[in-house]
Design a protein around this motif. Structure first.
Motif, PDB file in Angstrom:
ATOM      1  N   GLU A   6      34.255  41.112  34.396  1.00  0.00           N
ATOM      2  CA  GLU A   6      33.957  41.037  35.819  1.00  0.00           C
ATOM      3  C   GLU A   6      35.003  41.787  36.636  1.00  0.00           C
ATOM      4  O   GLU A   6      34.689  42.429  37.640  1.00  0.00           O
ATOM      5  CB  GLU A   6      33.893  39.566  36.246  1.00  0.00           C
ATOM      6  N   PHE A   7      36.267  41.729  36.217  1.00  0.00           N
ATOM      7  CA  PHE A   7      37.331  42.441  36.924  1.00  0.00           C
ATOM      8  C   PHE A   7      37.059  43.944  36.954  1.00  0.00           C
ATOM      9  O   PHE A   7      37.156  44.589  38.004  1.00  0.00           O
ATOM     10  CB  PHE A   7      38.681  42.166  36.266  1.00  0.00           C
ATOM     11  N   VAL A   8      36.713  44.511  35.805  1.00  0.00           N
ATOM     12  CA  VAL A   8      36.454  45.945  35.737  1.00  0.00           C
ATOM     13  C   VAL A   8      35.249  46.318  36.598  1.00  0.00           C
ATOM     14  O   VAL A   8      35.265  47.326  37.322  1.00  0.00           O
ATOM     15  CB  VAL A   8      36.253  46.394  34.279  1.00  0.00           C
ATOM     16  N   ALA A   9      34.202  45.503  36.536  1.00  0.00           N
ATOM     17  CA  ALA A   9      32.999  45.795  37.322  1.00  0.00           C
ATOM     18  C   ALA A   9      33.283  45.718  38.817  1.00  0.00           C
ATOM     19  O   ALA A   9      32.870  46.590  39.586  1.00  0.00           O
ATOM     20  CB  ALA A   9      31.884  44.820  36.940  1.00  0.00           C
ATOM     21  N   ARG A  23      36.161  35.236  40.736  1.00  0.00           N
ATOM     22  CA  ARG A  23      35.763  34.814  39.391  1.00  0.00           C
ATOM     23  C   ARG A  23      34.261  34.564  39.341  1.00  0.00           C
ATOM     24  O   ARG A  23      33.671  34.031  40.280  1.00  0.00           O
ATOM     25  CB  ARG A  23      36.507  33.541  38.987  1.00  0.00           C
ATOM     26  N   TRP A  24      33.655  34.884  38.190  1.00  0.00           N
ATOM     27  CA  TRP A  24      32.207  34.834  38.077  1.00  0.00           C
ATOM     28  C   TRP A  24      31.649  33.423  38.255  1.00  0.00           C
ATOM     29  O   TRP A  24      30.530  33.251  38.712  1.00  0.00           O
ATOM     30  CB  TRP A  24      31.752  35.404  36.730  1.00  0.00           C
ATOM     31  N   HIS A  25      32.420  32.394  37.899  1.00  0.00           N
ATOM     32  CA  HIS A  25      31.904  31.028  37.984  1.00  0.00           C
ATOM     33  C   HIS A  25      32.302  30.328  39.283  1.00  0.00           C
ATOM     34  O   HIS A  25      31.951  29.167  39.505  1.00  0.00           O
ATOM     35  CB  HIS A  25      32.387  30.178  36.805  1.00  0.00           C
ATOM     36  N   ARG A  26      33.005  31.033  40.162  1.00  0.00           N
ATOM     37  CA  ARG A  26      33.465  30.395  41.382  1.00  0.00           C
ATOM     38  C   ARG A  26      32.332  30.318  42.408  1.00  0.00           C
ATOM     39  O   ARG A  26      31.620  31.289  42.634  1.00  0.00           O
ATOM     40  CB  ARG A  26      34.644  31.166  41.972  1.00  0.00           C
ATOM     41  N   VAL A  27      32.215  29.158  43.046  1.00  0.00           N
ATOM     42  CA  VAL A  27      31.218  28.949  44.093  1.00  0.00           C
ATOM     43  C   VAL A  27      31.960  28.694  45.396  1.00  0.00           C
ATOM     44  O   VAL A  27      32.874  27.881  45.446  1.00  0.00           O
ATOM     45  CB  VAL A  27      30.301  27.752  43.772  1.00  0.00           C
ATOM     46  N   GLY A  28      31.577  29.405  46.452  1.00  0.00           N
ATOM     47  CA  GLY A  28      32.237  29.221  47.739  1.00  0.00           C
ATOM     48  C   GLY A  28      32.021  27.818  48.274  1.00  0.00           C
ATOM     49  O   GLY A  28      31.035  27.156  47.991  1.00  0.00           O
TER      50      GLY A  28
END
Length: 409
Positions: free
Chosen positions: A177-180, A190-195
């Motif tokens: 995810e960082f590279v993308a 982070r991909w699993h983080r929800v606001g």
């Protein structure tokens, strides 16, 4: 961009690395090993198959994370009188992570690296004190190696960095995810983080925005080399920034120091922290583990360091599995052995790293898909696609269908 082979140029004597997890520290050692180039060392046979384990496996350093000086520095990574990488450990508060980090710190010292244990959590003023204690070293570093580019503390340290060369080593699947996100010029999330967090959360985000924006700029390389960014990874990253260097982490250091392992006849299951991160429902996860254990005759469950004791107790009672809490990252545990001839995991980092670490051992790594029905209502919109991508891009693994776990209750 084409992934290149590991470089063999010497690392700077003023290379400073920041790690917050055992896996990050392992990958700093892998990066340093790759940078040092091939060496004729005890334990490395002419056919490239290692035979001798690291002597550090005998015991951990002291409870404060410090330990004796390196007993044998086989390689010198620095220029002139340099003695390798200076590694700053910013430990989390959970005991399992701290224990693994202490063991990894011992291995790092055996390789000739300096390790500094710097508490940055656990107190109201701990982050500020740590930042002040590290400021001089951060400004003087010629190269900075980072284990977690999403870490807010690391991003804060980046405001002090003057080095034009940054290296990001794997922090698991988050590297993908960082590279993308870097390639697309997006905010690092982070991909699993929800606001959430309501108004206080939004105010914190607003106050932190300048730090986050600075980190995004620092991680964006400049064409022509005035700002260099390298990603050292085992993950299948795609479409990186055109000026970013991507180098392969094939776990050469791990294979040179451990194993090959003795294989058992059974199957081992690998746990994940998908429940702890709020992505997967705990009852669905438990039922899926039970079904996998029955189908594959598994007897052991290697717990992720962030899995809670309560969850593991429930798993043991429901499945009869022996719960193993590793004292080192699983790549080292598996390479050291004994290990099952088959290792089954849900989508996670190990489905990408274990095939490298266990090359030539005869171990089969299998990955079980996560059924979308297992996801919690609070899982992020990215969770389903990201987990599917982790599975789809895994190399040299056997793919298993999702287990039909019944609804909870």
């Amino acid at each position: 961009m084409t992934r290149s082979a590991p470089a063999h140029t010497p690392a700077s004597a003023r290379t400073l690395a920041f790690v917050e997890s055992p896996v990050q520290l392992l990958n700093v050692l892998e990066w340093a090993h790759a940078r040092s180039g091939p060496a004729s060392e005890p334990g490395r046979l002419l056919d490239g198959v290692p035979r001798q384990p690291s002597r550090s496996a005998a015991g951990p350093p002291g409870p404060d994370g410090e330990g004796p000086p390196a007993r044998s520095a086989k390689r010198r990574l620095g220029e002139g009188e340099g003695t390798g990488v200076r590694i700053v450990v910013l430990p989390p508060t959970d005991p399992m992570s701290r224990g693994q980090l202490r063991r990894m710190a011992g291995l790092a010292r055996d390789e000739g690296h300096e390790v500094r244990w710097q508490e940055a959590r656990g107190g109201r003023f701990a982050p500020v004190k740590a930042l002040a204690a590290l400021a001089r070293e951060v400004r003087a570093a010629r190269r900075v190696v980072i284990g977690d580019p999403f870490s807010r503390y690391v991003q804060l340290l980046l405001t002090l960095v003057r080095a034009e060369e940054l290296v990001v080593v794997d922090d698991g699947t988050a590297t993908m995810e960082f590279v993308a996100q870097t390639s697309r010029g997006e905010r690092l999330v982070r991909w699993h983080r929800v606001g959430g967090g309501g108004l206080p959360g939004r105010l914190r985000e607003l106050a932190y925005a300048p730090v986050s924006a600075n980190a995004r700029r620092r991680f964006t390389p400049r064409p022509g080399g005035s700002r260099r960014v390298e990603v050292f990874t085992s993950m299948p990253v795609s479409a990186p920034h055109a000026a970013m260097t991507v180098r392969l982490n094939d776990f050469a250091w791990t294979r040179a120091r451990f194993g090959p392992p003795r294989l058992t006849k059974g199957t081992d299951l690998v746990g994940t922290s998908l429940v702890e991160t709020g992505v997967v429902d705990p009852d669905r996860y438990r039922e899926a583990v039970r079904a996998l254990a029955l189908e594959h005759g598994a007897t052991r469950y290697f717990a992720h360091r962030r899995e809670s004791p309560e969850k593991l107790r429930a798993l043991s009672e429901a499945t009869g599995l022996e719960i193993v809490r590793p004292d080192l990252p699983l790549e080292l545990i598996a390479r050291r052995g004994p290990v099952g001839r088959t290792i089954v995991s849900f989508p996670s980092t190990v489905v990408h790293t274990l095939p490298y670490a266990l090359t030539g051992t005869g171990v089969t790594v299998a990955v079980c898909d996560v059924d979308p029905l297992w996801l919690t209502q609070g899982a992020s919109a990215r969770a389903r696609g990201f987990l599917a991508g982790v599975t789809d891009t895994a190399r040299d693994v056997h793919r298993l269908p999702a287990q039909a776990a019944p609804a909870a209750g």
